[in-house]
Design a protein around this motif. Structure first.
Motif, PDB file in Angstrom:
ATOM      1  N   UNK A 124      -5.909  -6.328  -3.899  1.00  0.00           N
ATOM      2  CA  UNK A 124      -4.811  -5.080  -4.622  1.00  0.00           C
ATOM      3  C   UNK A 124      -3.718  -5.509  -3.974  1.00  0.00           C
ATOM      4  N   UNK A 125      -3.557  -5.497  -2.655  1.00  0.00           N
ATOM      5  CA  UNK A 125      -1.936  -6.123  -2.105  1.00  0.00           C
ATOM      6  C   UNK A 125      -1.661  -6.864  -2.529  1.00  0.00           C
ATOM      7  N   UNK A 126      -2.458  -8.075  -3.367  1.00  0.00           N
ATOM      8  CA  UNK A 126      -1.929  -8.845  -3.738  1.00  0.00           C
ATOM      9  C   UNK A 126      -1.692  -8.251  -5.370  1.00  0.00           C
ATOM     10  N   UNK A 127      -1.746  -7.508  -5.815  1.00  0.00           N
ATOM     11  CA  UNK A 127      -1.395  -6.757  -6.947  1.00  0.00           C
ATOM     12  C   UNK A 127       0.168  -6.091  -6.644  1.00  0.00           C
ATOM     13  N   UNK A 128       0.290  -5.131  -5.757  1.00  0.00           N
ATOM     14  CA  UNK A 128       1.454  -4.758  -5.081  1.00  0.00           C
ATOM     15  C   UNK A 128       2.465  -5.552  -5.216  1.00  0.00           C
ATOM     16  N   UNK A 129       2.007  -7.371  -4.867  1.00  0.00           N
ATOM     17  CA  UNK A 129       2.618  -7.585  -4.792  1.00  0.00           C
ATOM     18  C   UNK A 129       2.795  -8.903  -6.080  1.00  0.00           C
TER      19      UNK A 129
ATOM     20  N   UNK B  23       1.740 -14.437   9.641  1.00  0.00           N
ATOM     21  CA  UNK B  23       2.375 -13.299   9.211  1.00  0.00           C
ATOM     22  C   UNK B  23       2.383 -13.839   7.123  1.00  0.00           C
ATOM     23  N   UNK B  24       1.639 -15.057   6.628  1.00  0.00           N
ATOM     24  CA  UNK B  24       1.231 -14.420   5.292  1.00  0.00           C
ATOM     25  C   UNK B  24      -0.054 -13.827   4.795  1.00  0.00           C
ATOM     26  N   UNK B  25      -0.326 -14.369   5.821  1.00  0.00           N
ATOM     27  CA  UNK B  25      -1.511 -13.958   6.219  1.00  0.00           C
ATOM     28  C   UNK B  25      -1.881 -12.269   6.406  1.00  0.00           C
ATOM     29  N   UNK B  26      -1.191 -11.912   7.072  1.00  0.00           N
ATOM     30  CA  UNK B  26      -1.510 -10.279   6.717  1.00  0.00           C
ATOM     31  C   UNK B  26      -0.290  -9.321   5.997  1.00  0.00           C
ATOM     32  N   UNK B  27       0.846 -10.424   4.899  1.00  0.00           N
ATOM     33  CA  UNK B  27       1.523  -9.957   4.231  1.00  0.00           C
ATOM     34  C   UNK B  27       0.940  -8.750   3.690  1.00  0.00           C
ATOM     35  N   UNK B  28      -0.499  -8.684   2.446  1.00  0.00           N
ATOM     36  CA  UNK B  28      -0.557  -8.374   1.579  1.00  0.00           C
ATOM     37  C   UNK B  28      -0.665  -5.857   2.181  1.00  0.00           C
ATOM     38  N   UNK B  29      -1.782  -7.275   4.399  1.00  0.00           N
ATOM     39  CA  UNK B  29      -2.061  -6.210   4.463  1.00  0.00           C
ATOM     40  C   UNK B  29      -0.951  -4.872   4.537  1.00  0.00           C
ATOM     41  N   UNK B  30       0.825  -5.424   5.434  1.00  0.00           N
ATOM     42  CA  UNK B  30       2.178  -4.137   5.674  1.00  0.00           C
ATOM     43  C   UNK B  30       2.098  -3.897   4.159  1.00  0.00           C
ATOM     44  N   UNK B  31       1.559  -4.094   3.263  1.00  0.00           N
ATOM     45  CA  UNK B  31       2.305  -4.182   1.685  1.00  0.00           C
ATOM     46  C   UNK B  31       1.098  -2.672   0.905  1.00  0.00           C
ATOM     47  N   UNK B 237      -2.444   6.437  -4.552  1.00  0.00           N
ATOM     48  CA  UNK B 237      -3.790   7.070  -3.875  1.00  0.00           C
ATOM     49  C   UNK B 237      -4.682   5.668  -3.751  1.00  0.00           C
ATOM     50  N   UNK B 238      -5.200   4.713  -4.071  1.00  0.00           N
ATOM     51  CA  UNK B 238      -6.113   3.638  -3.860  1.00  0.00           C
ATOM     52  C   UNK B 238      -5.210   3.535  -2.656  1.00  0.00           C
ATOM     53  N   UNK B 239      -4.139   2.834  -2.435  1.00  0.00           N
ATOM     54  CA  UNK B 239      -3.428   2.642  -1.862  1.00  0.00           C
ATOM     55  C   UNK B 239      -3.824   3.216  -0.441  1.00  0.00           C
ATOM     56  N   UNK B 240      -3.841   4.573  -0.575  1.00  0.00           N
ATOM     57  CA  UNK B 240      -3.981   5.142   0.358  1.00  0.00           C
ATOM     58  C   UNK B 240      -5.195   4.792   0.339  1.00  0.00           C
ATOM     59  N   UNK B 241      -6.065   4.645   0.202  1.00  0.00           N
ATOM     60  CA  UNK B 241      -7.265   4.859   0.996  1.00  0.00           C
ATOM     61  C   UNK B 241      -7.095   3.446   1.176  1.00  0.00           C
ATOM     62  N   UNK B 242      -6.843   2.579   0.935  1.00  0.00           N
ATOM     63  CA  UNK B 242      -7.066   1.379   1.405  1.00  0.00           C
ATOM     64  C   UNK B 242      -6.434   0.711   2.788  1.00  0.00           C
TER      65      UNK B 242
END
Lengths: 288, 266, 353
Positions: A124-129, B23-31, B237-242
């Motif tokens: 999902x994070x990659x979708x957002x990116x 940082x690349x590994x954590x990028x989607x998490x932060x996003x 809301x999916x981001x919130x759940x995530x």
């Protein structure tokens, strides 16, 4: 049960082993074997599985250009993701294996964390990116590098980036283990014998980490060609790989025979590669 | 001095690259975390405005809450049974003369080699035939198959550090086999059991490729729920759940590190 | 081949000084043992000489050149590791050729030099073996050939015998000693084994807690230790702590806390000191003679070991002494009463540590 039999089951461990082995026989091997005949049965549209024996599903998978393209794409993705993980992962693993920083355990946790995080969330994070209005496109636009968004979802590029991210920790953890176990004395010996850092790395360190490189690469390749969630969410219903094709055959088209045949082809690739590599590892371990 | 300086620059370059990769590994998490706070009804980063509305929506959604409980209960039961079965198998492989031991351990590990989707579709057909489809028992058994390799492997590894002589010594001192195992071997392999249990929990709690094919209509697991929600379309809301899952995983990981030094087992 | 000189070498780890100002020099072709208990800093000194550890202070000179800031791979030294550190992915010949390739030696020359080096360590015929197919002794010979083939300025040996069994160890000691004499290479040898240190070298440096305790020829070190530490570490001598009571020429009278007085030789001022009595210099006799020191004693432990026998005796004042006598004369059992005697010239006085 007689006392003699009980004693024998205890001594050879089968008493303890029978519950887990029974589980695997009934819930793992039996279902796989039960699917084998399905893959040789004809498919009747609208009705499902027909009677008789046919090789058409295997033949179609290995000759039809639509199927071949998907298989080829899956394998290409596997190879390129593996190489990407290797190139990005080796230096990171080398750093993590050799750093004397007291933060090392926490840096390792940064590698492990994405691994433990729900795969759907990471995807999902990659979708957002990667979306048309995602962070990557917005940033590039803000920097004036592009005017219209570049398409990063539902294609090879997006899958490559996301899958490399998702499987990078596996490669890194395998390599860290191997690099940490390299004998430091051997590298020191190379240096005292006149090897600079490059010669030491390419003649000693890298050749000695080959077993780890092989193990990590096989692992990442097999995981990539088997991946379902990420290709499904980032590739959508149209940009398919083998596992999403199997998913559709079973859940959307209800063409179980074709799905079963594709499953066995995918399994042959994964299991075949793993057994090939363990054979290679044994030979490397046995020496020259 | 120049050779030393060059060496230092190489070390700095390597550390810099490693930092970039982390940082690349954590990028989607932060996003994901950032996106969960936006006031817009579509995903955007950086978030526009700041709201907890999406979190409220998640907690108000009975389907999400039900999926979360279902996933947790399933994962906990799977973890406990997987540790028990894994310990039995690992103990037998380490301490008994198992006939064809390499084949047995190969079989125990083999679910790791098979693509999840293949196990999933095979079980779909098999459960349809046997009537297990949609049952909790069917789900439990399937998850045991895919978690057993982890528990067997980590417990087997910790078994290597447990000296069989300790158990023998306890026997000589008058302990029966159960007490000897409980007092002499179990304390040594406990970290392996904990680590294996953590892997089993995560594997069960995260699984989609197998679970999605054998779920019933009444309950669904959380990852499958999110998976299908994303297929319908993404919203914050999916981001919130995530983000809630990210926070939960982080707490879980730090606690696991404190308990058993998790990074040693990964 | 060159001489080696260390000037006030320092290495700190945090607040701990692993090496605390070591200075020593070793002449061309000399063989120096660096000996001390584990953790004394001896291996750190060797690794600083090799260039594998960067010193925090002091200079290292090889053949008059300051090499302190020269990187490892440009120092041209030969190092034999405790673990041998052979390249596991290369054959014996490839291991030996490694340093020659790094120096750009032409291929034809490499072959002849490798063959010569292998012949020197008597490994001809095993050139194509992998290291793991070799015995411990053969692995060590390979490591030695690999270090010597590049004609290094110094040979550094880091605990090279600790992974060998007792018989092989004796054999390799003689082998390396012979080789060192043949090649005539300046050698620095690090060991924790005092017997090895005395037997191999023409100079022995004893280290303790990062400092140099004493640097002397083996005989002098044994006969005239400069400190209680050296006396005990080299040959496990008996140490009797006390205070100087009087002096007549070379001879000193030392009062022990128990009230007894001991006569010994040595140059020392007043105050606290330590009398060193070597185990083999104590005689156990049935009745007192005219010896300078003579104490009634009782045998506590008797251990026969072939050529020698080891006794623990307790003097009347409670002091215990280790005594070594030739095995042929070991006929005393535990509980026997004897007189323990030694001459003043056989006992030396050192400052109390």
């Amino acid at each position: 049960m007689t006392a003699g039999l009980r004693k024998r089951l205890d001594r050879n461990g089968l008493g303890l082993l029978s519950p887990p082995l029974l589980l695997l026989l009934v819930i793992f091997l039996a279902p796989l074997l039960a699917m084998l005949p399905t893959s040789f049965q004809p498919y009747i549209p609208g009705k499902g599985i027909g009677e008789g024996f046919t090789l058409e599903h295997y033949a179609k998978a290995l000759t039809d250009s639509y199927y071949l393209e998907i298989i080829g794409r899956t394998l290409a993705l596997g190879v390129i993701v593996t190489l990407t993980c290797l190139v990005l992962g080796y230096p990171l693993a080398f750093f993590l294996a050799r750093t004397e920083s007291r933060w090392r355990p926490w840096l390792m946790l940064l590698v492990i964390f994405p691994l433990l995080l729900n795969l759907v969330v990471r995807t999902f994070g990659w979708i957002a990116l990667l979306a048309n209005r995602g962070l990557v496109n917005d940033t590039l636009k803000a920097l004036g590098l592009i005017e219209t968004p570049i398409k990063l979802l539902f294609n090879f590029g997006g899958l490559l980036i996301a899958l490399s991210h998702i499987f990078l920790p596996f490669m890194v953890l395998v390599l860290v283990g191997v690099i940490r176990n390299l004998p430091r004395d051997v590298e020191d010996a190379a240096r005292t014998l006149g090897a600079g850092w490059a010669a030491t790395f390419f003649r000693v360190t890298l050749p000695l980490s080959l077993p780890g490189i092989l193990a990590g690469s096989i692992l990442v390749f097999v995981l990539t060609v088997s991946a379902l969630v990420t290709p499904r969410l980032l590739g959508g219903p149209t940009y398919k790989v083998m596992s999403t094709l199997i998913y559709d055959q079973f859940l959307q088209l209800l063409n179980w025979p074709a799905g079963a045949a594709l499953s066995f082809i995918l399994t042959a690739i994964a299991v075949g590669l793993i057994s090939l590599s363990s054979g290679m590892a044994r030979r490397m371990g046995a020496g020259t | 001095m120049s050779a030393r300086a060059a060496e230092r620059w190489r070390a700095r370059g390597l550390a810099g690259f490693a930092g970039l990769m982390l940082a690349f590994l954590m990028l989607p998490v932060v996003v994901v975390v950032l996106a969960s706070f936006t006031t817009t009804s579509y995903l955007t980063i950086p978030p526009k405005g700041l709201t907890l509305r999406w979190y409220g929506q998640v907690f108000a959604d009975a389907e999400y809450i039900d999926a979360l409980w279902f996933s947790l209960v399933l994962a906990i039961v799977v973890t406990v049974v997987s540790i028990v079965l894994g310990t039995m198998a690992a103990y037998a492989l380490a301490r008994r003369q198992v006939p064809a031991a390499p084949a047995v351990s190969g079989l125990l590990m083999s679910p790791l080699a098979f693509p999840g989707v293949v196990i999933g579709v095979a079980l779909l057909q098999y459960y349809t035939l046997t009537g297990l489809r949609g049952s909790f028992a069917g789900l439990l058994l399937a998850h045991l198959v895919i978690t057993l390799p982890y528990t067997v492997r980590t417990i087997l590894a910790s078994m290597a550090g447990a000296d069989p002589e300790i158990e023998a010594a306890a026997r000589v001192l008058g302990a029966n086999p159960w007490v000897a195992f409980w007092k002499a071997t179990l304390p040594v392999i406990r970290p392996g059991m904990m680590a294996g249990g953590l892997f089993a929990f995560i594997t069960s709690f995260d699984n989609v490729p197998v679970t999605i094919f054998i779920l019933g209509t009444r309950h669904t697991t959380l990852p499958v729920k999110i998976f299908t929600a994303i297929e319908y379309g993404v919203d914050p809301s999916i981001a919130a759940l995530s983000t809630l899952l990210i926070a939960g995983t982080a707490v879980f990981l730090v606690a696991a590190e404190r308990w058993v030094g998790f990074h040693r087992f990964a | 081949m060159s001489d080696l000189r260390l000037e006030r070498l320092v290495k700190r780890y945090g607040s701990l000084a692993a090496v605390d100002g070591i200075s020593l020099s070793l002449g061309e072709g000399g063989f120096l043992s660096l000996v001390g208990p584990s953790g004394c800093g001896k291996t750190t000194v060797l690794r600083m000489v090799a260039g594998l550890i960067e010193p925090d202070g002091g200079r290292i000179y090889v053949g008059g050149d300051d090499v302190t800031d020269v990187p490892v791979h440009k120092r041209n030294l030969g190092l034999v590791f405790q673990s041998y550190a052979l390249f596991p992915h290369m054959t014996v010949a490839e291991n030996v050729a490694f340093g020659l390739h790094r120096r750009g030696v032409p291929r034809a020359d490499v072959e002849t030099r490798v063959a010569k080096a292998l012949a020197l360590v008597r490994l001809d015929g095993l050139a194509e073996r992998a290291p793991r197919q070799l015995s411990g002794g053969q692995q060590q010979r390979t490591a030695l050939a690999r270090a010597l083939v590049v004609e290094p300025r110094l040979l550094l040996l880091d605990e090279p015998f600790s992974n060998l069994d007792a018989l092989l160890r004796d054999e390799m000691r003689i082998e390396i000693k012979r080789l060192q004499q043949e090649v005539g290479i300046t050698t620095l040898f690090v060991t924790h084994d005092q017997g090895e240190a005395l037997g191999m070298a023409d100079q022995v440096a004893v280290m303790n807690r990062g400092r140099l305790e004493q640097l002397a020829a083996p005989r002098d070190l044994y006969r005239a230790p400069s400190s209680a530490f050296v006396a005990h570490f080299i040959g496990r001598a008996n140490l009797l702590r006390g205070e100087v009571r009087g002096r007549r020429g070379e001879e000193v009278t030392v009062g022990l806390p128990t009230g007894a007085a001991v006569r010994a030789c040595g140059e020392i001022g007043d105050g606290r000191c330590c009398v060193v009595v070597r185990q083999e210099n104590v005689r156990l006799v049935p009745a007192a003679t005219t010896a300078d020191n003579s104490f009634a004693a009782r045998i506590v432990v008797a251990a026969f070991a072939g050529a020698t026998a080891q006794y623990v005796v307790r003097l009347d004042d409670g002091t215990e002494l280790q005594v070594q006598v030739p095995g042929a004369r070991a006929d005393l059992g535990p509980g026997a009463t004897v007189v323990a005697e030694w001459d003043a010239t056989d006992a030396s006085v050192v400052p109390d540590a």
